[in-house]
Design a protein around this motif. Structure first.
Motif, short mmCIF file in Angstrom:
data_model
loop_
_atom_site.label_atom_id
_atom_site.label_comp_id
_atom_site.label_asym_id
_atom_site.label_seq_id
_atom_site.Cartn_x
_atom_site.Cartn_y
_atom_site.Cartn_z
N LEU A 46 0.82 -1.21 0.00
CA LEU A 46 0.00 0.00 0.00
C LEU A 46 0.85 1.26 0.00
N MET A 47 2.06 1.19 0.56
CA MET A 47 2.99 2.32 0.45
C MET A 47 3.42 2.51 -1.00
N VAL A 107 10.51 0.04 0.05
CA VAL A 107 9.50 1.09 0.02
C VAL A 107 9.86 2.11 -1.06
N PRO A 108 8.96 3.02 -1.38
CA PRO A 108 9.27 4.02 -2.40
C PRO A 108 10.53 4.83 -2.04
N PRO A 109 11.24 5.35 -3.04
CA PRO A 109 12.47 6.10 -2.76
C PRO A 109 12.22 7.40 -1.99
N SER A 110 11.02 7.92 -2.05
CA SER A 110 10.68 9.14 -1.34
C SER A 110 9.25 9.00 -0.81
N TYR A 111 9.08 9.23 0.49
CA TYR A 111 7.77 9.02 1.11
C TYR A 111 7.67 9.97 2.31
#
Length: 189
Positions: free
Chosen positions: A134-135, A162-166
């Motif tokens: 979900l991230m 996880v995404p590179p930027s969150y």
């Protein structure tokens, strides 16, 4: 539109979740046994009770479905037993816990169906694989993290793959009587 809130507990200062049968796991539950639960306060119980749905992955669901229906001493038990539960699974077809449906379709579409048609919030219990998915899809609106006063070398890294930027925005940071820091973040949009 309903918000999707990830609820993370048993989280160490250095970013690991307590795995069963580790010293950190034992610490988390000994602390609860000695001092009472960190999440049995009125605000948390109202938050859980007011949820439109309780969402979880199959593994987390199976653990909770085994423990909660008969665990009348747990303040979450009544809330979860009567609450609407949605388990994300491609293998489960017939959940046994009352008020449970299986979401087996496209993850983003299933979440969009839950979020649409009303206000309020949805509690996302995890597990780790579901949180990470979900991230990646950028569908989590809020994080509520219970950070324990503990550093460990054993456990599951929550924020891996996880995404590179969150980016998140801090909403609140409140210590409780056990020294657990209750963190609340919203996704920066």
């Amino acid at each position: 539109m309903r918000t999707l809130t990830a609820l993370v507990f048993n989280y160490s200062l250095n970013g690991l979740l307590a795995d069963p049968d580790t010293d950190f796991w034992k610490f988390c539950f000994e602390l609860l046994d000695d001092q009472g639960g960190p999440d049995d306060d009125e605000e948390t119980l109202d938050f859980l009770d007011g949820a439109y749905a309780h969402v979880m992955g199959r593994v987390g669901y199976e653990g909770m479905a085994k423990a909660m229906p008969t665990n009348t001493g747990n303040p979450w038990s009544d809330i979860l037993n009567r609450g609407r539960k949605v388990v994300f699974s491609r293998t489960m077809t017939a959940p046994e816990w009352v008020n449970t449906t299986v979401a087996a379709g496209d993850t983003a579409e299933e979440i969009d169906k839950l979020r649409s048609g009303g206000d309020g919030h949805i509690v996302l219990w995890g597990g780790v694989t579901l949180w990470r998915s979900l991230m990646q899809l950028d569908l989590i609106d809020e994080w509520r993290v219970s950070m324990y006063p503990y550093i460990t070398g054993q456990g599951t890294l929550l924020f891996d793959d996880v995404p590179p930027s969150y980016r998140l925005d801090l909403v609140s940071s409140v210590p409780n009587r056990q020294g657990i820091l209750e963190l609340r973040y919203q996704r920066h949009r």
